[in-house]
Design a protein around this motif. Sequence first.
Motif, mmCIF file in Angstrom:
data_model
loop_
_atom_site.group_PDB
_atom_site.id
_atom_site.type_symbol
_atom_site.label_atom_id
_atom_site.label_comp_id
_atom_site.label_asym_id
_atom_site.label_seq_id
_atom_site.Cartn_x
_atom_site.Cartn_y
_atom_site.Cartn_z
ATOM 1 N N ARG A 198 2.442 14.057 1.034
ATOM 2 C CA ARG A 198 3.629 13.321 1.472
ATOM 3 C C ARG A 198 3.634 11.859 1.032
ATOM 4 O O ARG A 198 4.688 11.267 0.884
ATOM 5 C CB ARG A 198 3.753 13.376 2.996
ATOM 6 N N LEU A 199 2.460 11.265 0.880
ATOM 7 C CA LEU A 199 2.362 9.840 0.593
ATOM 8 C C LEU A 199 2.254 9.604 -0.912
ATOM 9 O O LEU A 199 1.440 10.212 -1.594
ATOM 10 C CB LEU A 199 1.151 9.238 1.295
ATOM 11 N N PHE A 217 6.922 7.713 1.665
ATOM 12 C CA PHE A 217 6.404 8.762 2.536
ATOM 13 C C PHE A 217 7.491 9.818 2.704
ATOM 14 O O PHE A 217 8.556 9.539 3.269
ATOM 15 C CB PHE A 217 5.987 8.202 3.894
ATOM 16 N N TYR A 228 12.708 10.493 1.845
ATOM 17 C CA TYR A 228 11.515 9.704 2.097
ATOM 18 C C TYR A 228 11.850 8.383 2.771
ATOM 19 O O TYR A 228 12.973 7.887 2.726
ATOM 20 C CB TYR A 228 10.761 9.435 0.790
#
Length: 248
Positions: A117-118, A186, A193
């Motif tokens: 996700r990051l 993120f 995001y």
Amino acid sequence: MKKNYLLIVACLLSFTSISIKGQDSLKPTSNNLCTELNFNPFNGSLSLNNSSGQFKFRRFYADNRALRIALTVNYLKDNSTVESKYGQNPFKESFRRSSLSTTLSIGTEKHFEGSRRLSPYIGWEMGVGLKKSKQVEKDNSTKITIDGAWVTTEQFYNGNYYYFSTTFSERGYWSLGASFVTGFDFYMAKGFYLGYEIAIGFDYINYSNIEYTPERDPQSGYTHPDYDSESWRIGPKLVNGIRIGYIF
């Protein structure tokens, strides 16, 4: 029975494999295009990107590299008229003001592996800006054109003599800037995001000369001085708020 058990296990493994692949696709890939909104939780504001009137896009030309382009356009216009038809000296006075500013910035980003996700990144950008302002004042017999700013001049009397106070707004300029940027995205879901970015760089602004036509005020005979100025700034830049982006 054993065959049915093996079939169920195979289906579960296949579904897990598909889910993992789907999870990996949360981040953008080559040829994806992104844009953003900007949210400031401290004052409750929501605006298009990080600057008012800014259109910002990122184009991924590889899975971990992106081209960033930002275009800012602002146009202001202010017209007002004061008219009196009564008394021995009727008059009509009008003000016409306009201001157009535009800024174009380009740069690139390199995204690191991070996690599913990051997506942390570093990059750079350069920009050039231009702002033009103009004001036209008219009354019964005179016309004054001012290029380079919106100007307000007030006359005061201190008991001995008259003096003038001049203030400027919407000052014209041309500017150059360059920055090193770093931040992160993120991904809350596929194609959506949240992120934040900080920058450090320099900006140079050369303000427009403020020119009066005619140079001498027809009524008071006051000759307006020339105004010329510039400014430099080097250091960290505050990028306001949290970035809310999506991929399409």
